[in-house]
Design a protein around this motif. Structure first.
Motif, PDB file in Angstrom:
ATOM      1  N   ARG A 280       1.620   5.608  -8.374  1.00 42.79           N
ATOM      2  CA  ARG A 280       2.522   4.552  -7.930  1.00 42.79           C
ATOM      3  C   ARG A 280       1.817   3.590  -6.982  1.00 42.79           C
ATOM      4  O   ARG A 280       2.000   2.379  -7.061  1.00 42.79           O
ATOM      5  CB  ARG A 280       3.739   5.177  -7.246  1.00 42.79           C
ATOM      6  CG  ARG A 280       4.789   4.161  -6.824  1.00 42.79           C
ATOM      7  CD  ARG A 280       5.929   4.818  -6.072  1.00 42.79           C
ATOM      8  NE  ARG A 280       6.977   3.865  -5.766  1.00 42.79           N
ATOM      9  CZ  ARG A 280       7.938   4.077  -4.870  1.00 42.79           C
ATOM     10  NH1 ARG A 280       7.977   5.220  -4.213  1.00 42.79           N
ATOM     11  NH2 ARG A 280       8.848   3.149  -4.638  1.00 42.79           N
ATOM     12  N   HIS A 281       1.008   4.124  -6.064  1.00 41.78           N
ATOM     13  CA  HIS A 281       0.363   3.297  -5.036  1.00 41.78           C
ATOM     14  C   HIS A 281      -1.138   3.565  -5.070  1.00 41.78           C
ATOM     15  O   HIS A 281      -1.584   4.682  -4.811  1.00 41.78           O
ATOM     16  CB  HIS A 281       0.937   3.630  -3.656  1.00 41.78           C
ATOM     17  CG  HIS A 281       0.435   2.739  -2.559  1.00 41.78           C
ATOM     18  ND1 HIS A 281       0.858   2.859  -1.251  1.00 41.78           N
ATOM     19  CD2 HIS A 281      -0.457   1.707  -2.556  1.00 41.78           C
ATOM     20  CE1 HIS A 281       0.264   1.964  -0.508  1.00 41.78           C
ATOM     21  NE2 HIS A 281      -0.551   1.243  -1.281  1.00 41.78           N
ATOM     22  N   VAL A 282      -1.899   2.541  -5.380  1.00 46.11           N
ATOM     23  CA  VAL A 282      -3.363   2.611  -5.404  1.00 46.11           C
ATOM     24  C   VAL A 282      -3.906   1.710  -4.298  1.00 46.11           C
ATOM     25  O   VAL A 282      -3.443   0.578  -4.130  1.00 46.11           O
ATOM     26  CB  VAL A 282      -3.927   2.160  -6.766  1.00 46.11           C
ATOM     27  CG1 VAL A 282      -5.450   2.188  -6.754  1.00 46.11           C
ATOM     28  CG2 VAL A 282      -3.382   3.035  -7.886  1.00 46.11           C
TER      29      VAL A 282
ATOM     30  N   PRO B  96       5.247   3.161   0.188  1.00 45.40           N
ATOM     31  CA  PRO B  96       5.106   4.590  -0.130  1.00 45.40           C
ATOM     32  C   PRO B  96       3.714   5.094   0.217  1.00 45.40           C
ATOM     33  O   PRO B  96       2.760   4.310   0.350  1.00 45.40           O
ATOM     34  CB  PRO B  96       5.341   4.632  -1.643  1.00 45.40           C
ATOM     35  CG  PRO B  96       4.915   3.288  -2.128  1.00 45.40           C
ATOM     36  CD  PRO B  96       5.285   2.320  -1.031  1.00 45.40           C
ATOM     37  N   ASP B  97       3.598   6.403   0.373  1.00 41.25           N
ATOM     38  CA  ASP B  97       2.289   6.996   0.599  1.00 41.25           C
ATOM     39  C   ASP B  97       1.328   6.578  -0.502  1.00 41.25           C
ATOM     40  O   ASP B  97       1.707   6.390  -1.658  1.00 41.25           O
ATOM     41  CB  ASP B  97       2.381   8.520   0.618  1.00 41.25           C
ATOM     42  CG  ASP B  97       2.991   9.059   1.900  1.00 41.25           C
ATOM     43  OD1 ASP B  97       3.193   8.269   2.839  1.00 41.25           O
ATOM     44  OD2 ASP B  97       3.269  10.270   1.957  1.00 41.25           O
ATOM     45  N   VAL B  98       0.063   6.450  -0.142  1.00 41.02           N
ATOM     46  CA  VAL B  98      -0.968   6.120  -1.122  1.00 41.02           C
ATOM     47  C   VAL B  98      -1.235   7.354  -1.989  1.00 41.02           C
ATOM     48  O   VAL B  98      -1.417   8.455  -1.475  1.00 41.02           O
ATOM     49  CB  VAL B  98      -2.262   5.661  -0.427  1.00 41.02           C
ATOM     50  CG1 VAL B  98      -3.361   5.417  -1.455  1.00 41.02           C
ATOM     51  CG2 VAL B  98      -2.009   4.407   0.397  1.00 41.02           C
ATOM     52  N   ASP B  99      -1.256   7.167  -3.288  1.00 39.36           N
ATOM     53  CA  ASP B  99      -1.545   8.262  -4.218  1.00 39.36           C
ATOM     54  C   ASP B  99      -3.028   8.351  -4.533  1.00 39.36           C
ATOM     55  O   ASP B  99      -3.577   9.444  -4.664  1.00 39.36           O
ATOM     56  CB  ASP B  99      -0.776   8.054  -5.521  1.00 39.36           C
ATOM     57  CG  ASP B  99       0.722   8.058  -5.304  1.00 39.36           C
ATOM     58  OD1 ASP B  99       1.236   9.063  -4.805  1.00 39.36           O
ATOM     59  OD2 ASP B  99       1.374   7.048  -5.623  1.00 39.36           O
ATOM     60  N   LEU B 100      -3.677   7.209  -4.674  1.00 38.06           N
ATOM     61  CA  LEU B 100      -5.082   7.169  -5.074  1.00 38.06           C
ATOM     62  C   LEU B 100      -5.814   6.113  -4.261  1.00 38.06           C
ATOM     63  O   LEU B 100      -5.356   4.977  -4.162  1.00 38.06           O
ATOM     64  CB  LEU B 100      -5.193   6.831  -6.568  1.00 38.06           C
ATOM     65  CG  LEU B 100      -6.596   6.523  -7.107  1.00 38.06           C
ATOM     66  CD1 LEU B 100      -7.495   7.754  -7.011  1.00 38.06           C
ATOM     67  CD2 LEU B 100      -6.524   6.009  -8.549  1.00 38.06           C
TER      68      LEU B 100
ATOM     69  N   GLN C 197      -0.914   6.617   5.800  1.00 37.66           N
ATOM     70  CA  GLN C 197      -0.450   6.537   4.412  1.00 37.66           C
ATOM     71  C   GLN C 197      -1.346   7.290   3.431  1.00 37.66           C
ATOM     72  O   GLN C 197      -0.906   7.623   2.331  1.00 37.66           O
ATOM     73  CB  GLN C 197      -0.333   5.079   3.985  1.00 37.66           C
ATOM     74  CG  GLN C 197       0.734   4.288   4.734  1.00 37.66           C
ATOM     75  CD  GLN C 197       0.197   3.642   6.023  1.00 37.66           C
ATOM     76  OE1 GLN C 197      -0.864   4.022   6.523  1.00 37.66           O
ATOM     77  NE2 GLN C 197       0.920   2.662   6.532  1.00 37.66           N
ATOM     78  N   VAL C 198      -2.610   7.542   3.789  1.00 35.04           N
ATOM     79  CA  VAL C 198      -3.524   8.205   2.846  1.00 35.04           C
ATOM     80  C   VAL C 198      -3.589   9.711   3.069  1.00 35.04           C
ATOM     81  O   VAL C 198      -4.443  10.385   2.493  1.00 35.04           O
ATOM     82  CB  VAL C 198      -4.959   7.615   2.927  1.00 35.04           C
ATOM     83  CG1 VAL C 198      -4.936   6.120   2.676  1.00 35.04           C
ATOM     84  CG2 VAL C 198      -5.630   7.948   4.258  1.00 35.04           C
ATOM     85  N   ALA C 199      -2.666  10.263   3.849  1.00 33.56           N
ATOM     86  CA  ALA C 199      -2.732  11.677   4.222  1.00 33.56           C
ATOM     87  C   ALA C 199      -2.815  12.604   3.012  1.00 33.56           C
ATOM     88  O   ALA C 199      -3.493  13.639   3.067  1.00 33.56           O
ATOM     89  CB  ALA C 199      -1.521  12.040   5.082  1.00 33.56           C
ATOM     90  N   TYR C 200      -2.143  12.270   1.920  1.00 27.77           N
ATOM     91  CA  TYR C 200      -2.144  13.120   0.737  1.00 27.77           C
ATOM     92  C   TYR C 200      -2.765  12.427  -0.474  1.00 27.77           C
ATOM     93  O   TYR C 200      -2.539  12.827  -1.615  1.00 27.77           O
ATOM     94  CB  TYR C 200      -0.713  13.558   0.394  1.00 27.77           C
ATOM     95  CG  TYR C 200      -0.176  14.605   1.333  1.00 27.77           C
ATOM     96  CD1 TYR C 200      -0.466  15.953   1.135  1.00 27.77           C
ATOM     97  CD2 TYR C 200       0.597  14.249   2.434  1.00 27.77           C
ATOM     98  CE1 TYR C 200       0.023  16.921   2.008  1.00 27.77           C
ATOM     99  CE2 TYR C 200       1.078  15.211   3.307  1.00 27.77           C
ATOM    100  CZ  TYR C 200       0.790  16.542   3.090  1.00 27.77           C
ATOM    101  OH  TYR C 200       1.265  17.493   3.954  1.00 27.77           O
TER     102      TYR C 200
END
Length: 289
Positions: free
Chosen positions: A56-58, A221-225, A242-245
């Motif tokens: 979702r979020h790159v 949203p949190d960063v996915d990639l 935001q890049v925690a996960y």
């Protein structure tokens, strides 16, 4: 401009070749799935519906402009100029792939330590790029936002261009493009802490969710990639909360040479990751451990 994030709170078959965790060669096409979900405090991570074909979020750390120029015996500014083509190519590739949020690390708080002539050139270049491509971003339905951009050293004209583009595209409901400019992840966390203190929130009432609400653009949203080009493997103070996960991919290609097939290969790498968020995988071969 320092309140930009606060004001926007209410805004709403693969052929990848030899993709690895530390380098992504060029590939022709790839698709992928995303587990999704996130966690704050006692909330449990859950799937957000059917698996997504893409994250979702790159977020992209656009690294390697200077080395690209050096390899060609050109001034560093030539590398920054060449990066413009990549930026537009990746925006188009992300939108076409169905990425909902794209964040680009354009200028960090530490980049002010670079030679003054290079900084001045970057300010002029970014202003030209923003003004040149504003019609395209509007036509593509992309909402544009700028994370940071509070230092008084930023030329007034550039700051105004940032505000104008954000206002121009505010009603777009396609992909959200966040440009991190004069951004520092630590600074964002410090400012969120100050905001909580000013709000006189009792310490025992502070949760991860509440803290995130005090960050700039809390709807993000949190960063996915995270994709960091040039092979360097550092966070570099980028969107630390935001890049925690996030999953990280480090393609060797320098940013000015990074293109849509490379981006799609990174999405394929993401699909191949087993994202458990601290949990355990489903039972395998009858082994519950």
């Amino acid at each position: 401009m320092t309140e930009r994030g606060r004001a926007d709170r209410a805004a709403p078959g693969d052929t990848g070749l030899d993709v690895t965790d530390h380098g992504v060669p060029r590939a022709r096409a790839a698709t992928g799935d995303r587990p999704g979900g996130r966690q704050y405090g006692d909330e449990q991570r859950q799937d957000d519906g059917p698996a997504r074909a893409v994250p979702r979020h790159v977020a992209c750390v656009m690294d390697g402009n200077g080395r690209w120029a050096q390899h060609r015996s050109l001034p560093r500014t030539a590398g920054h100029r060449a990066a413009e083509t990549t930026v537009i190519d990746i925006i188009e590739a992300a939108r076409a792939a169905g990425v909902e949020w794209l964040s680009l690390y354009a200028f960090s708080t530490e980049n002010w330590n670079r030679p003054g002539t290079e900084v001045d050139y970057l300010m002029r270049l970014v202003r030209r790029v923003v003004r040149k491509h504003a019609p395209l971003l509007l036509a593509r339905g992309i909402r544009c936002r700028f994370l940071g951009a509070a230092d008084p050293r930023i030329p007034r004209e550039l700051a105004q261009d940032f505000d104008d583009l954000a206002e121009l595209t505010a009603d777009n409901r396609g992909m959200t493009l966040t440009v991190a400019f004069d951004h520092g992840g630590r600074q964002d966390i410090v400012e969120a802490t100050r905001s909580l203190i000013r709000s006189k929130t009792p310490a025992d009432e502070v949760t991860e969710r509440l803290f995130a609400d005090h960050l700039p653009f809390p709807d993000t949203p949190d960063v996915d990639l995270v994709i960091r080009t040039s092979g360097e493997q550092r966070i570099s103070n980028f969107m630390l909360w935001q890049v925690a996960y996030a999953e990280w991919v480090f393609p060797e290609v320098l940013w000015p040479d990074f293109r849509a097939p490379d981006f799609v290969a990174c999405l394929h790498t993401y699909r191949c990751r087993d994202r458990r968020f601290g949990g355990v995988p489903p039972r395998t071969n009858g082994d519950p451990s």
